[in-house]
Write an enzyme that holds these catalytic residues in place. Sequence first.
Site, PDB file in Angstrom:
ATOM      1  N   SER A  63      -6.270  -2.380  -3.062  1.00  0.00           N
ATOM      2  CA  SER A  63      -7.143  -1.277  -2.522  1.00  0.00           C
ATOM      3  C   SER A  63      -9.097  -1.983  -2.710  1.00  0.00           C
ATOM      4  O   SER A  63      -9.146  -2.389  -3.912  1.00  0.00           O
ATOM      5  CB  SER A  63      -6.803  -0.015  -3.130  1.00  0.00           C
ATOM      6  OG  SER A  63      -7.797   0.929  -3.122  1.00  0.00           O
ATOM      7  N   TYR A  98      -4.577   5.193 -10.045  1.00  0.00           N
ATOM      8  CA  TYR A  98      -4.678   4.533  -9.136  1.00  0.00           C
ATOM      9  C   TYR A  98      -5.486   3.567  -9.407  1.00  0.00           C
ATOM     10  O   TYR A  98      -5.239   1.861  -8.796  1.00  0.00           O
ATOM     11  CB  TYR A  98      -4.554   5.046  -8.161  1.00  0.00           C
ATOM     12  CG  TYR A  98      -5.262   4.677  -6.550  1.00  0.00           C
ATOM     13  CD1 TYR A  98      -3.895   4.786  -6.154  1.00  0.00           C
ATOM     14  CD2 TYR A  98      -6.273   4.034  -5.288  1.00  0.00           C
ATOM     15  CE1 TYR A  98      -4.233   4.286  -4.359  1.00  0.00           C
ATOM     16  CE2 TYR A  98      -6.379   3.283  -4.834  1.00  0.00           C
ATOM     17  CZ  TYR A  98      -4.786   3.607  -3.898  1.00  0.00           C
ATOM     18  OH  TYR A  98      -4.736   2.901  -2.927  1.00  0.00           O
TER      19      TYR A  98
HETATM   20  N1  LIG Z   1      -5.262   4.576   3.588  1.00  0.00           N
HETATM   21  C1  LIG Z   1      -6.614   3.925   2.879  1.00  0.00           C
HETATM   22  O1  LIG Z   1      -8.233   3.751   2.691  1.00  0.00           O
HETATM   23  C2  LIG Z   1      -6.113   3.231   1.781  1.00  0.00           C
HETATM   24  C3  LIG Z   1      -6.905   1.833   1.407  1.00  0.00           C
HETATM   25  C4  LIG Z   1      -6.593   1.348   0.261  1.00  0.00           C
HETATM   26  C5  LIG Z   1      -5.282   0.695   0.009  1.00  0.00           C
HETATM   27  N2  LIG Z   1      -4.706   1.311   0.813  1.00  0.00           N
HETATM   28  C6  LIG Z   1      -2.784   0.988   0.070  1.00  0.00           C
HETATM   29  O2  LIG Z   1      -2.736   0.929   1.441  1.00  0.00           O
HETATM   30  C7  LIG Z   1      -1.044   1.378   1.204  1.00  0.00           C
HETATM   31  C8  LIG Z   1      -1.017   2.035   2.087  1.00  0.00           C
HETATM   32  O3  LIG Z   1      -0.706   3.597   2.046  1.00  0.00           O
HETATM   33  P1  LIG Z   1      -1.509   4.288   3.374  1.00  0.00           P
HETATM   34  O4  LIG Z   1      -2.569   4.543   3.887  1.00  0.00           O
HETATM   35  O5  LIG Z   1      -0.398   3.888   4.621  1.00  0.00           O
HETATM   36  O6  LIG Z   1      -0.789   5.828   3.311  1.00  0.00           O
HETATM   37  P2  LIG Z   1       0.579   6.039   3.577  1.00  0.00           P
HETATM   38  O7  LIG Z   1       1.412   6.769   5.182  1.00  0.00           O
HETATM   39  O8  LIG Z   1       0.879   7.342   2.757  1.00  0.00           O
HETATM   40  O9  LIG Z   1       1.836   5.142   3.561  1.00  0.00           O
HETATM   41  C9  LIG Z   1       2.278   4.815   1.740  1.00  0.00           C
HETATM   42  C10 LIG Z   1       3.454   4.858   2.176  1.00  0.00           C
HETATM   43  O10 LIG Z   1       4.745   4.520   0.647  1.00  0.00           O
HETATM   44  C11 LIG Z   1       5.657   4.802   0.610  1.00  0.00           C
HETATM   45  N3  LIG Z   1       5.602   5.195  -0.850  1.00  0.00           N
HETATM   46  C12 LIG Z   1       4.963   5.746  -2.019  1.00  0.00           C
HETATM   47  N4  LIG Z   1       5.915   6.237  -2.880  1.00  0.00           N
HETATM   48  C13 LIG Z   1       7.333   5.171  -2.661  1.00  0.00           C
HETATM   49  C14 LIG Z   1       8.307   4.807  -3.533  1.00  0.00           C
HETATM   50  N5  LIG Z   1       8.039   5.227  -4.831  1.00  0.00           N
HETATM   51  N6  LIG Z   1       9.625   3.831  -2.589  1.00  0.00           N
HETATM   52  C15 LIG Z   1       9.095   3.672  -1.603  1.00  0.00           C
HETATM   53  N7  LIG Z   1       7.728   3.362  -0.541  1.00  0.00           N
HETATM   54  C16 LIG Z   1       7.137   4.862  -0.907  1.00  0.00           C
HETATM   55  C17 LIG Z   1       5.746   6.140   1.305  1.00  0.00           C
HETATM   56  O11 LIG Z   1       6.602   6.935   1.786  1.00  0.00           O
HETATM   57  P3  LIG Z   1       6.821   8.869   2.395  1.00  0.00           P
HETATM   58  O12 LIG Z   1       5.733   8.390   3.126  1.00  0.00           O
HETATM   59  O13 LIG Z   1       8.389   8.443   2.192  1.00  0.00           O
HETATM   60  O14 LIG Z   1       6.290   9.354   0.947  1.00  0.00           O
HETATM   61  C18 LIG Z   1       3.665   6.096   2.994  1.00  0.00           C
HETATM   62  O15 LIG Z   1       5.402   5.502   3.512  1.00  0.00           O
HETATM   63  C19 LIG Z   1      -0.551   1.905  -0.337  1.00  0.00           C
HETATM   64  O16 LIG Z   1      -0.522   1.444  -1.115  1.00  0.00           O
HETATM   65  C20 LIG Z   1      -2.399   2.499  -0.572  1.00  0.00           C
HETATM   66  O17 LIG Z   1      -2.634   1.764  -2.466  1.00  0.00           O
HETATM   67  C21 LIG Z   1      -4.772   2.583   1.688  1.00  0.00           C
END
Ligand SMILES: NC(=O)c1ccc[n+]([C@@H]2O[C@H](COP(=O)([O-])OP(=O)(O)OC[C@H]3O[C@@H](n4cnc5c(N)ncnc54)[C@H](OP(=O)(O)O)[C@@H]3O)[C@@H](O)[C@H]2O)c1
Length: 244
Positions: free
Chosen positions: A136, A149
């Site tokens: 991130s 986080y």
């Molecule tokens: N969006 C941004 O701006 C951003 C920026 C930097 C980094 N990231 C990182 O990118 C990654 C994906 O996030 P996203 O933005 O695509 O949001 P997202 O759609 O909310 O994806 C997060 C995913 O993680 C899963 N998850 C959470 N806890 C879990 C667990 N204990 N075991 C297995 N799966 C779990 C969730 O599953 P459920 O839906 O079933 O809960 C969801 O599918 C994350 O690591 C996040 O920190 C995001």
Amino acid sequence: MAWTVDLSGKVALVTGGATGIGYAIGSAFLEAGAAVVATARSDASLAACNPETEYGTMQLLKLDVTNDISIDAALEQIGRLDILVNNAGMVKRALEFQSENFADVINTNLMGVQRMAQHCLPKLALTRGCIINVASMWSYFGSRTAPGYTASKTGLVGLTRSLAHAWAEHGIRVNAIAPGWIATKMTQALREDQEQYEGIRSRIPMGEWGRPEDVAGTAVFLCSPAASYVTGALIPVDGGYSAA
Ligand SMILES: NC(=O)c1ccc[n+]([C@@H]2O[C@H](COP(=O)([O-])OP(=O)(O)OC[C@H]3O[C@@H](n4cnc5c(N)ncnc54)[C@H](OP(=O)(O)O)[C@@H]3O)[C@@H](O)[C@H]2O)c1
């Protein structure tokens, strides 16, 4: 074209692959010819996910990265493994100032990656595979609103470098991607607040929030022969946010 990426014959597992960035990475891997296993923690995300894409169908499995039994059960259902994408993540923002919430976030975002890597090591060593960890912007900066986080994503850089160093002897490459501000359900509340949305947008040199697909190309590159000498790296994909 000499530089077309062909991942055919490879099997990729993407945690949290039923939504957002994980789904976009899984879709791009399918397009590059890999077989893809996308995992979800919740029934709701499994049910809402469309595994059919233009380029093929993802296998969907339930997997909770905080639970060793759940990880074992999922891995029993797949044979070979070439690519592990540790994408699952969560944020609890200001609640993370409380220790139990801080620990929850670390347990998912950092220890979840360590657990997945450890469980997948035998399969990845057989294929001389690779790991991509989704870090991130908070791997670079401090956050006054999400200490757990930020600690998890900063720690993930150290874990990425350590595993890259330790597992080079197995031929396993380990890298991380640091997405900037990407429009997914994780950032939905921020985007719905016009002032926050615009404040972030105006700070991004490229002038726009990212889309999940914007992150996928770097993941494909990191798995490809073009990255065969790349390990222990952290690559920002952020429209210039970390450079400004
Ligand atoms: N969006 C941004 O701006 C951003 C920026 C930097 C980094 N990231 C990182 O990118 C990654 C994906 O996030 P996203 O933005 O695509 O949001 P997202 O759609 O909310 O994806 C997060 C995913 O993680 C899963 N998850 C959470 N806890 C879990 C667990 N204990 N075991 C297995 N799966 C779990 C969730 O599953 P459920 O839906 O079933 O809960 C969801 O599918 C994350 O690591 C996040 O920190 C995001």
